[in-house]
Design a protein around this motif. Structure first.
Motif, PDB file in Angstrom:
ATOM      1  N   ALA A 445       0.835  -1.206   0.000  1.00  0.00           N
ATOM      2  CA  ALA A 445       0.000   0.000   0.000  1.00  0.00           C
ATOM      3  C   ALA A 445       0.867   1.251   0.000  1.00  0.00           C
ATOM      4  N   GLY A 446       1.979   1.205   0.741  1.00  0.00           N
ATOM      5  CA  GLY A 446       2.900   2.342   0.751  1.00  0.00           C
ATOM      6  C   GLY A 446       3.496   2.604  -0.617  1.00  0.00           C
ATOM      7  N   TYR A 447       3.904   1.547  -1.304  1.00  0.00           N
ATOM      8  CA  TYR A 447       4.407   1.694  -2.669  1.00  0.00           C
ATOM      9  C   TYR A 447       3.324   2.257  -3.590  1.00  0.00           C
ATOM     10  N   THR A 448       2.096   1.798  -3.390  1.00  0.00           N
ATOM     11  CA  THR A 448       0.983   2.257  -4.239  1.00  0.00           C
ATOM     12  C   THR A 448       0.783   3.760  -4.103  1.00  0.00           C
ATOM     13  N   VAL A 449       0.785   4.237  -2.869  1.00  0.00           N
ATOM     14  CA  VAL A 449       0.594   5.680  -2.641  1.00  0.00           C
ATOM     15  C   VAL A 449       1.795   6.457  -3.180  1.00  0.00           C
ATOM     16  N   THR A 466      -2.159  13.074  -5.227  1.00  0.00           N
ATOM     17  CA  THR A 466      -2.698  13.300  -3.879  1.00  0.00           C
ATOM     18  C   THR A 466      -4.203  13.150  -3.858  1.00  0.00           C
ATOM     19  N   VAL A 467      -4.870  13.704  -4.865  1.00  0.00           N
ATOM     20  CA  VAL A 467      -6.335  13.736  -4.883  1.00  0.00           C
ATOM     21  C   VAL A 467      -6.925  12.337  -4.983  1.00  0.00           C
ATOM     22  N   LEU A 468      -6.418  11.508  -5.904  1.00  0.00           N
ATOM     23  CA  LEU A 468      -7.029  10.197  -6.131  1.00  0.00           C
ATOM     24  C   LEU A 468      -6.880   9.258  -4.939  1.00  0.00           C
ATOM     25  N   PRO A 469      -5.668   9.042  -4.400  1.00  0.00           N
ATOM     26  CA  PRO A 469      -5.602   8.206  -3.195  1.00  0.00           C
ATOM     27  C   PRO A 469      -6.296   8.865  -2.008  1.00  0.00           C
ATOM     28  N   GLY A 470      -6.398  10.210  -2.062  1.00  0.00           N
ATOM     29  CA  GLY A 470      -7.096  10.929  -0.995  1.00  0.00           C
ATOM     30  C   GLY A 470      -8.561  10.559  -0.902  1.00  0.00           C
ATOM     31  N   ILE A 471      -9.132  10.059  -2.002  1.00  0.00           N
ATOM     32  CA  ILE A 471     -10.538   9.631  -1.979  1.00  0.00           C
ATOM     33  C   ILE A 471     -10.716   8.470  -0.994  1.00  0.00           C
ATOM     34  N   ILE A 472      -9.767   7.536  -0.994  1.00  0.00           N
ATOM     35  CA  ILE A 472      -9.829   6.422  -0.041  1.00  0.00           C
ATOM     36  C   ILE A 472      -9.618   6.941   1.383  1.00  0.00           C
ATOM     37  N   GLY A 473      -8.673   7.870   1.534  1.00  0.00           N
ATOM     38  CA  GLY A 473      -8.436   8.447   2.853  1.00  0.00           C
ATOM     39  C   GLY A 473      -9.666   9.171   3.379  1.00  0.00           C
ATOM     40  N   LEU A 474     -10.341   9.916   2.494  1.00  0.00           N
ATOM     41  CA  LEU A 474     -11.557  10.636   2.887  1.00  0.00           C
ATOM     42  C   LEU A 474     -12.645   9.664   3.305  1.00  0.00           C
ATOM     43  N   ALA A 475     -12.800   8.564   2.552  1.00  0.00           N
ATOM     44  CA  ALA A 475     -13.803   7.563   2.899  1.00  0.00           C
ATOM     45  C   ALA A 475     -13.510   6.952   4.267  1.00  0.00           C
ATOM     46  N   ALA A 476     -12.232   6.677   4.535  1.00  0.00           N
ATOM     47  CA  ALA A 476     -11.854   6.091   5.822  1.00  0.00           C
ATOM     48  C   ALA A 476     -12.177   7.041   6.977  1.00  0.00           C
ATOM     49  N   VAL A 477     -11.854   8.323   6.789  1.00  0.00           N
ATOM     50  CA  VAL A 477     -12.110   9.310   7.852  1.00  0.00           C
ATOM     51  C   VAL A 477     -13.615   9.507   8.048  1.00  0.00           C
ATOM     52  N   ALA A 478     -14.358   9.599   6.946  1.00  0.00           N
ATOM     53  CA  ALA A 478     -15.808   9.776   7.050  1.00  0.00           C
ATOM     54  C   ALA A 478     -16.441   8.595   7.781  1.00  0.00           C
ATOM     55  N   GLY A 479     -15.946   7.374   7.505  1.00  0.00           N
ATOM     56  CA  GLY A 479     -16.468   6.203   8.197  1.00  0.00           C
ATOM     57  C   GLY A 479     -16.136   6.222   9.684  1.00  0.00           C
TER      58      GLY A 479
END
Length: 522
Positions: A445-449, A466-479
């Motif tokens: 996952a680190g390599y992916t980011v 930043t924006v595209l992987p940030g979508i997963i980060g945003l989903a995680a925080v919202a959850g």
């Protein structure tokens, strides 16, 4: 005296699950056996799309000759992951799969976060495929029917077809997926045999399995490409409620899927190196791009075989679309049943027992995204920039990142689950393998980011990194926020996250206290 509705008191029929809230709040049991479950899971791996798309891209972009060895390494990592994941599947039967496991191991708040990540990730994976599907169908029509059709027209027709099939019984879907998958695999195997029978100038070289080929800066990114090829095997627990013996079938299918995918992709990528010669695979892949496989079959198996392969390339993508659609619909169903989405999503259709509202949600999301990309597409027909390089690569890599993180979290949840149950001793081997797999998945996952700009074809310093992987980060925080709010304001709902059908027993006990321990003692 029973206070439930009359329909819940009737014996279940046709494989239906009888629950306190009624059969419409449960998926139909006994729909899938080993074969149907395995085919439903493997269809998501889209074997022909991987061999014709992912493998040439990895050879060309990363310049890594040892791609076959990478599939073996990843097969070992995912087998380690599956040891604990499959064991936990014997104790947790829930269409929410990842988030249910994470809830039972790491708590309801982490589970709510995982649920939203899973919903976003699998949606992204599925919607992204519509881009390349539309482009390929458009190309086939131009080649064989002399008909110019914009990519988004066949993409939207596929959205409608997949949405319709999503409302049918899962065993019907499994048959559709099975036929398409078996034909795909057969044709790839024919190519593999032809490549071995007629190797390139270097003969039957095993250089692609030499560890020395896995050197250089591109190895980490190549891992990201290759692990995306496995996505789908982890879906087996999603269908647990629809099998006759989930505690037996789900672990069996997971191990069959991991082993089968690892061997199949390792041998097929090796066959590509044999056909061109290990020394020529990178250069040929860069020259032919996504046409590499078809270029090699044309010279060995003829034009008719290659034409059929082109058609099966498209039907294989359709199978993957349907498989991911079914998974998204069941995640939405599980989330609706447990209060993470509106209750309407937690009901099934009366005739087929499919999660109809969840299926409709996924169809609407797909249509909106495809239409959005179609409106933004100002390129002439035949230019893949918008649908392939954007919709497909963006959606595919966002989804892959999300699933890799979910697998890592699920690995650690396995450890927590068995430790909490006091089973650390008997399960020590699985706790070790789960920890190792979780750490390996976090590295990937680190390599992916880190290499997201390469994965999506963006330039260095691009905001997309930043924006595209940030979508997963945003989903995680919202959850996490949703889980924290539920824990504070509705602790009873928070406590039921990940319980699935077991939550109905809590409802029944609350509505009929006389049936509980206190009531019985009187």
């Amino acid at each position: 005296m029973t206070t439930g509705s009359s329909r819940t008191s009737r014996p279940p029929a046709d494989g239906a699950i009888s629950t306190f809230k009624g059969a419409e709040r449960a998926l139909r049991a006994d729909r899938l056996g080993t074969g149907g479950l395995l085919l439903s899971v493997l269809a998501a791996t889209a074997p022909l799309m991987v061999v014709a798309g992912v493998m040439p891209t990895t050879f060309a972009v990363m310049g890594i000759v040892g791609q076959p060895l990478l599939f073996v390494v990843l097969g070992v990592v995912l087998a380690l992951f599956s040891l604990g994941y499959a064991e936990m599947s014997r104790h947790v039967h829930n269409a929410g799969a990842f988030y249910a496991y994470i809830s039972r191991g790491l708590g309801g708040t982490a589970g709510a976060s995982a649920a939203l990540v899973a919903l976003v990730a699998y949606n992204a994976l599925q919607v992204g495929i519509y881009g390349i599907f539309g482009f390929e169908v458009s190309g086939l029509l131009a080649t064989y029917a002399d008909l110019e059709v914009a990519w988004w027209i066949p993409a939207l027709l596929a959205v409608a077809a997949v949405g319709t099939l999503g409302w049918l019984k899962i065993d019907v879907n499994a048959r559709v997926l099975g036929v398409l998958l078996l034909i795909e695999v057969l044709l790839v195997v024919v190519f593999d045999i032809a490549a071995v029978a007629d190797p390139g100038a270097e003969g039957l070289s095993l250089r692609a399995f030499d560890p020395e080929t896995l050197t250089g800066a591109g190895v980490g990114t190549a891992l990201c490409f290759c692990i995306a090829a496995f996505l789908g095997f982890e879906q087996a627990p999603v269908y647990a409620e629809e099998t006759s013996r989930p505690h037996v079938l789900v672990p069996r299918v997971m191990f069959l899927a991991v082993a089968g995918v690892a061997v199949f992709f390792a041998l097929s990528s090796w066959a590509l190196t044999v056909a061109t010669g290990p020394g020529g695979i990178v250069g040929t892949a860069r020259e032919q791009s996504a046409g590499l496989l078809f270029h090699l079959t044309e010279s060995r198996l003829g034009g008719t075989f290659t034409d059929v392969l082109h058609v099966l390339f498209v039907t294989g993508m359709f199978a993957a679309l349907l498989s991911f659609h079914n998974v998204v619909a069941r995640y939405a169903f599980a989330m609706g049943r447990e209060g993470l989405l509106p209750a309407a999503f937690g009901r099934t259709s009366g005739t087929s027992g499919a999660p109809g509202t969840g299926s409709l949600l996924q169809t609407v999301v797909s249509a909106v995204v495809v239409i959005g990309f179609a409106v933004a597409d100002d390129k002439p027909a035949g230019d893949p920039t918008e649908p392939v390089l954007h919709l497909f690569t963006w959606g595919g890599n966002i989804g892959a990142l999300g699933v890799i993180l979910l697998m890592a979290a699920a690995s650690f949840s396995v450890v927590a689950f068995f430790v909490r149950r006091g089973a650390a001793g008997p399960q020590v081997v699985r706790l070790v393998t789960s920890t190792l797999a979780g750490l390996a998945l976090l590295v990937i996952a680190g390599y992916t980011v880190r290499d997201f700009d390469v994965l999506v074809g963006a330039g260095p310093g691009s905001a997309l990194s930043t924006v595209l992987p940030g979508i997963i980060g945003l989903a995680a925080v919202a959850g996490l926020v949703q889980g924290a709010v539920l824990r504070s304001r509705a602790p009873e709902r928070h406590a039921r996250i990940g319980l699935g059908n077991q939550a109905f027993q809590l409802d029944k006990a609350a509505a009929n206290p006389q049936d509980g321990p206190a009531g019985k003692s009187g």
